[in-house]
Enzyme design. Sequence first.
Site, PDB file in Angstrom:
ATOM      1  CG  HIS A   1     108.918  52.027  72.883  1.00  0.00           C
ATOM      2  ND1 HIS A   1     107.674  51.603  72.462  1.00  0.00           N
ATOM      3  CD2 HIS A   1     109.525  50.927  73.411  1.00  0.00           C
ATOM      4  CE1 HIS A   1     107.541  50.312  72.734  1.00  0.00           C
ATOM      5  NE2 HIS A   1     108.650  49.884  73.306  1.00  0.00           N
ATOM      6  N   GLY A   2     106.249  54.672  71.480  1.00  0.00           N
ATOM      7  CA  GLY A   2     104.924  55.066  71.942  1.00  0.00           C
ATOM      8  C   GLY A   2     104.018  53.861  72.140  1.00  0.00           C
ATOM      9  CB  ALA A   3     104.212  50.630  70.987  1.00  0.00           C
ATOM     10  CG  ASN A   4     105.130  47.227  72.587  1.00  0.00           C
ATOM     11  OD1 ASN A   4     106.016  47.660  71.853  1.00  0.00           O
ATOM     12  ND2 ASN A   4     104.223  46.364  72.159  1.00  0.00           N
TER      13      ASN A   4
ATOM     14  CE1 TYR B   1     108.633  48.884  78.927  1.00  0.00           C
ATOM     15  CE2 TYR B   1     107.964  48.444  76.667  1.00  0.00           C
ATOM     16  CZ  TYR B   1     108.563  48.022  77.842  1.00  0.00           C
ATOM     17  OH  TYR B   1     109.073  46.757  77.943  1.00  0.00           O
TER      18      TYR B   1
ATOM     19  NE  ARG C   1     107.153  48.512  69.079  1.00  0.00           N
ATOM     20  CZ  ARG C   1     107.382  47.268  68.645  1.00  0.00           C
ATOM     21  NH1 ARG C   1     107.978  47.055  67.481  1.00  0.00           N
ATOM     22  NH2 ARG C   1     107.045  46.232  69.370  1.00  0.00           N
TER      23      ARG C   1
ATOM     24  N   GLY D   1     104.702  38.716  63.667  1.00  0.00           N
ATOM     25  CA  GLY D   1     104.558  37.427  62.997  1.00  0.00           C
ATOM     26  C   GLY D   1     104.760  37.471  61.494  1.00  0.00           C
TER      27      GLY D   1
ATOM     28  NE  ARG E   1     108.035  36.350  68.379  1.00  0.00           N
ATOM     29  CZ  ARG E   1     106.770  35.981  68.389  1.00  0.00           C
ATOM     30  NH1 ARG E   1     106.355  35.098  69.277  1.00  0.00           N
ATOM     31  NH2 ARG E   1     105.915  36.465  67.516  1.00  0.00           N
TER      32      ARG E   1
END
Length: 370
Positions: free
Chosen positions: A181-184, A186, A234, A306, A328
């Site tokens: 997890h390289g995103a968002n 964190y 990511r 999306g 989602r």
Amino acid sequence: MNIDTSALFSPIVINGCTVKNRIAVAPMTRISATEDGRATQTMARYYERFSRGGFGAVITEGIYTDQAYAQGYVHQSGVTDAVQASAWQPAVNGIRAHGALAIAQMMHAGAISQGNRFRDGAVGPSAVQPKGEQMAFYHGKDRYALPAAMTETQIADAIEGIAASAGRAIEVAGFDAIEIHGANGYLLDQFLTDYTNRRSDRWGGSTTNRMRMILETLKAVRARVGAGVPVGVRISQGKVNDYYHKWADAERDAEVVFGSLAQGGADFIHVTEFEAWQPAFAAGGPSLMRLARRHAPGTAILANGGLHSIAQAVAALDDGADIITIARGALANPDLPQRLHDGRPLADFDPSILGPIADIKPSELVGQAA
Ligand SMILES: Cc1cc2nc3c(=O)[nH]c(=O)nc-3n(C[C@H](O)[C@H](O)[C@H](O)COP(=O)(O)O)c2cc1C
């Protein structure tokens, strides 16, 4: 509208692993583990539905990676020892039962940890107050704590924790592949981001230096799991606590980020944007998935944001993605690939499923054997 969906249903091979179609579940934290971080039977049932519904791959929620500063949320699952790793086996078996690839997401929360039973306080690249507020649906409230700047030893320990956890995820839990997890927003993204990384040593400064943490982690994970296991990273611009962040050097940064990941041996790059098809920078310019494709031509590109409508999904494959990932839309339609295949309508996502707390709800598992 008649759209040719055959591209979505053709297989792809990533580092020797065949993914049966181009539709994957995006990682989603649902804080449904035990308090001591073990995955549960409820989680196994939740994950199995996606595989039964036809997804070619399932990326798990972010799993914390050490017993120091990695944990972000109360009731988040971990893979920090053999007990936690074994607890993932039923979920992995569920994902694999219907032929989906099981990908474990390795996550270190860094400065935006809001629930960690191992340590008080949080660490990050620099002592910079995180933007935004903690997430209430993960039991958070108010602002984030001011993190302490990580020492060299803490940086080495965080990398080692991610690598060792990736090893356990493959060897003990039975996962097929690893996503770092390289995103968002964190920890690893905090190193990449100019305003959260104010370091003046080799971990900070230029984009190349700010990528070092992600690349050293990739190298360590690769060394631990071996050449034959798919390992990906990511990447995003936006963050859970700063939705609209853009890389300051725009397309030049994209070249450094994606080019160095390709050079570093990533088998896949998972890019996420709020709407994946939008120009990543200036109006009329290329999307982030297009830039990833351009600068990492031999690397599988996963794209997210999306993309649950059939038209957007097919268009993403034309815009550089090899696989699209759905979050989602998968909660609303655990059988989304089958629905797309059969031309059946999709259910709309109902946000109330994530409230007041984002844990897995019994209504999501209706119709399944206990
Ligand atoms: C409830 C929820 C939890 C999420 N948890 C994670 C996570 O653990 N790791 C991650 O990389 N992204 C996480 N995300 C982001 C999603 O993977 C995805 O990027 C985002 O929802 C946009 O994709 P969508 O338009 O298909 O929903 C989460 C999203 C949701 C809705």
